[in-house]
Design a protein around this motif. Structure first.
Motif, mmCIF file in Angstrom:
data_model
loop_
_atom_site.group_PDB
_atom_site.id
_atom_site.type_symbol
_atom_site.label_atom_id
_atom_site.label_comp_id
_atom_site.label_asym_id
_atom_site.label_seq_id
_atom_site.Cartn_x
_atom_site.Cartn_y
_atom_site.Cartn_z
ATOM 1 N N LEU A 78 -33.854 99.545 50.168
ATOM 2 C CA LEU A 78 -33.661 98.129 50.418
ATOM 3 C C LEU A 78 -33.162 97.454 49.147
ATOM 4 O O LEU A 78 -33.453 97.899 48.033
ATOM 5 N N LEU A 124 -30.963 96.252 54.201
ATOM 6 C CA LEU A 124 -30.818 97.700 54.157
ATOM 7 C C LEU A 124 -29.668 98.092 53.235
ATOM 8 O O LEU A 124 -28.613 97.443 53.221
ATOM 9 N N LEU A 183 -36.116 96.404 59.661
ATOM 10 C CA LEU A 183 -35.417 97.242 58.691
ATOM 11 C C LEU A 183 -35.860 98.697 58.755
ATOM 12 O O LEU A 183 -35.044 99.618 58.677
ATOM 13 N N GLY A 206 -40.821 96.660 56.982
ATOM 14 C CA GLY A 206 -39.624 95.827 57.035
ATOM 15 C C GLY A 206 -39.329 95.186 58.376
ATOM 16 O O GLY A 206 -38.269 94.595 58.538
ATOM 17 N N ARG A 239 -34.683 100.294 62.073
ATOM 18 C CA ARG A 239 -33.217 100.390 62.037
ATOM 19 C C ARG A 239 -32.777 101.536 61.132
ATOM 20 O O ARG A 239 -31.818 102.248 61.446
#
Length: 696
Positions: free
Chosen positions: A83, A219, A374, A368, A377
């Protein structure tokens, strides 16, 4: 709610499946998990902070103690992803607006705020209004139609059209991925824009919006080449007051501009006058860091099915703590220590069971989520999970409150037989369940899997006044009902993970423009997309498609990959033809179908209340209240009025939930008959459906 369709009458298979729970999920274990995860000691479990790290250690220790394994090929129970924490230099980041010969200086944190994923650098250019900044060929919608934004700065509205209207071609009352900030920025960049300005329009919120600088997360692409593509693209959010200044030299104010877009006026007809901006976004003390999902693996018992995985998950992160006095910690007991506790309880139960289901189970908690899904994903988009093996995802998010409301169940309308499985699992438990049909909210981790055409099953007990507040504490959860939800989920999980190939839930592709439903089935020769339903009078029926047909190819290219059929169908552009290779009764047929532009009626719809439904004797399958008629649209031309109840379109019942599909199946340019109820009278109107104004 949409009708449910299984495939070839296999529902009885679930009833015959043997389910033998081990030590039942207990109230004490669930409460114990929640009380630790939602304790002040973890300081709100913000992603990247020590409290979130401690939560991850706690979860991993328990997975390890119960004998769960890392993912095949992995070394431990942590699946890392990168991140970027976006911080910006307040002194060197600036924005200057030039409108009508006057200059306005913007202040970082007041008039504008860069998104965490924004590039750094400087840009200047003419401001071009681009509606909602959406290009969605699957909905025949393009805000960039007729616009040249090359090298210019686009101004776009937040969200998407008709966000409070389920008849919207998008997700209506729930946001689709087209509403995401990153999606809008990517689309602007792909159209050649030099930067994006985003504003919350007056119809979607007041002008007192907090643009103070916060640590944002984005990301980081695993391939540096992918990351570098966006490095120079600046994307910022601006205040309504600043956006109002941008349009002050034009023929409309900001509120009128928003209203015009909602009425269907294309952005190309809403040009700004004499508006230019200079933007400079410079890095401050931001950093990149590694976040962690906690992922554990329980191998299946069947050598032929153990390579098919069921993911059971929920997010463990929350929003941290704030500065100031008093209670400063957002403990996140319901959001989402509750869901994490159920993942842990199920993991413990399955490791103690003497028998294992035929398929493998992946128990995962995600980081996240509060910053944009996040963690999940990363698993899906970066293939940190081998998605070709993932067959279904079960999600728990906020499952501990609102005991007097039914438990919402999502996914039953997009996977074959799933509702029957859950209802069977609920026998003897008696949880009040509310199935959601095809409505899939996009604000929790199941959405990451759903967008990859993976069937999902999600449990949710609803939002409450303590949501995202310091009052979301462990002592407010209904632990007895959480145990009941866990019992239903446990039994449903066993039925899914242990089902034979013929009975396993399959993803349903609802192809509205063709009027068919498709499911991908595994066969001896590979995967095939089966037609499970053909709507009457649809393009599919007129082309000769039948239930039971198998789609072998599209435009001469074989379709074998289960994940490919959805992408191929969605990519067919409007006003084009596609040739389907159909297998039927041992024969191979060529069927050519045309995708028309979605029919545009020009109304804003609302549900029909129970009192009016009873008064006018309307069945559940019919009834759409006309809340608004778009000026100069097809509905107005036909004589349709505000307050009318639409009952049938082209001889078929139409309901609030399916009017978009019905119009898409008919297409633009066709003349159809409407049956309506007006002041108790049944009337018939003739209308010629149009294409959306932004498509012309």
């Amino acid at each position: 709610m949409q009708p449910r369709y299984g495939l070839f009458g296999v529902v009885c298979t679930f009833v015959l499946t043997t389910f033998t729970p081990a030590r039942p999920v207990t109230l004490e274990e669930i409460r114990g998990h929640v009380e630790y995860l939602a304790s002040d000691e973890l300081a709100g479990r913000e992603t990247g902070e020590p409290g979130c790290h401690e939560a991850e250690e706690y979860i991993a220790e328990r997975f390890h103690a119960w004998g769960l394994e890392p993912l095949p090929g992995g070394d431990d129970l942590f699946v890392e992803f990168a991140l970027r924490a976006g911080r910006f230099d307040k002194e060197r980041s600036r924005a200057t607006l030039h409108v009508g010969g006057r200059t306005y200086d913007g202040r970082l944190g007041r008039e504008f705020r860069p998104f965490p994923f924004s590039g750094r650098g400087s840009v200047e250019g003419e401001i071009v209004f681009a509606g909602y900044g959406i290009t969605a060929p699957e909905h025949d919608y393009d805000d960039y139609a007729g616009l040249d934004v090359t090298g210019k700065v686009v101004l776009v509205l937040r969200y998407e059209p008709a966000i409070d209207d389920p008849t919207s071609p998008f997700d209506g009352e729930r946001h689709s991925p087209h509403a995401w900030f990153e999606t809008k920025a990517r689309n602007a960049r792909e159209h050649g824009a030099g930067a994006m300005l985003l504003v919350t329009g007056p119809m979607h919120g007041d002008s007192d919006e907090d643009l103070s600088l916060q640590r944002g997360l984005a990301l980081v692409a695993p391939d540096p080449a992918d990351a570098s593509d966006a490095d120079g693209f600046i994307a910022v959010q601006i205040s309504q007051d600043w956006a109002a200044t941008m349009v002050s030299s034009s023929d409309f104010d900001l509120a009128e501009l928003h209203e015009e877009v909602e009425a269907g006026i294309p952005a190309s007809d809403l040009r700004l006058r004499d508006a230019h901006v200079e933007l400079e976004v410079m890095s401050g003390d931001g950093r990149s860091f590694v976040a962690r999902n906690v992922v554990a693996f329980l191998p299946g018992s069947d050598p032929l099915l153990r390579d098919e995985w069921i993911v059971v998950g929920g997010h463990h992160d929350h929003i941290g703590q704030r500065a100031g006095r008093g209670d400063r910690i957002f403990n996140g007991a319901d959001d989402n220590a509750s869901g994490t506790s159920l993942v842990l309880a199920l993991a413990r139960a399955y490791t103690e069971r003497d028998a294992r289901p035929r398929r493998s189970i992946v128990f995962a908690t995600f980081s996240g989520e509060e910053r944009g899904l996040l963690g999940s994903r990363a698993l899906v988009e970066q293939e940190l999970l081998p998605m070709r093996r993932v067959r279904l995802m079960m999600n728990f998010d906020m499952v501990g409150r609102n005991p007097h409301q039914p438990v919402r169940v999502f996914g039953d309308g997009v996977a074959s037989g799933l509702r029957d499985i859950v209802e069977s699992a609920n026998q003897g438990v008696g949880v009040d369940l509310q199935f959601s049909g095809r409505a899939i909210p996009s604000n929790s981790d199941h959405a990451s899997f759903y967008r990859a055409d993976v069937p999902i099953l999600a449990f949710f007990t609803g939002v409450h006044r303590d949501y995202h507040s310091v009052r979301d504490e462990a002592d407010k959860l209904d632990y007895e009902r959480m145990v009941e939800i866990a019992r239903v989920a446990d039994a449903a999980l066993w039925r899914i993970a242990d089902a034979g190939p013929e009975a396993f839930p399959r993803f349903i592709h609802h192809v509205a423009w063709l009027g068919v439903r498709l499911q991908v089935e595994e066969e001896d020769t590979g995967s095939r997309a089966h037609v499970t339903r053909v709507e009457p009078d649809s393009r599919g029926e007129r082309a000769g498609l039948r239930a039971g047909d198998r789609v072998a190819s599209m435009d001469g290219i074989d379709v074998h990959d289960p994940g490919d059929i959805g992408r191929r169908i969605r990519s067919v552009p409007p006003e084009s033809r596609v040739r389907l290779g159909i297998e039927r009764d041992g024969r191979l047929l060529d069927v050519e179908v045309e995708r028309a532009r979605a029919g545009f009626l020009g109304i804003q719809a609302a549900p029909v209340d129970a009192e009016d439904r009873e008064r006018w004797n309307l069945p559940r399958t019919a009834g759409v209240r006309v809340r608004r008629v778009v000026p100069e649209g097809p509905a107005e031309a036909s004589g349709l009025r505000r307050g009318d109840i639409l009952v049938q379109v082209a001889g078929h019942d139409v309901a609030y939930e399916d009017i978009v599909d019905r119009l898409s199946a008919i297409g633009a340019g066709e003349e159809v008959q409407l049956e309506i109820v007006r002041a108790g009278d049944r009337l018939h109107l003739t209308v010629v459906l149009a294409a959306r104004p932004d498509e012309s």
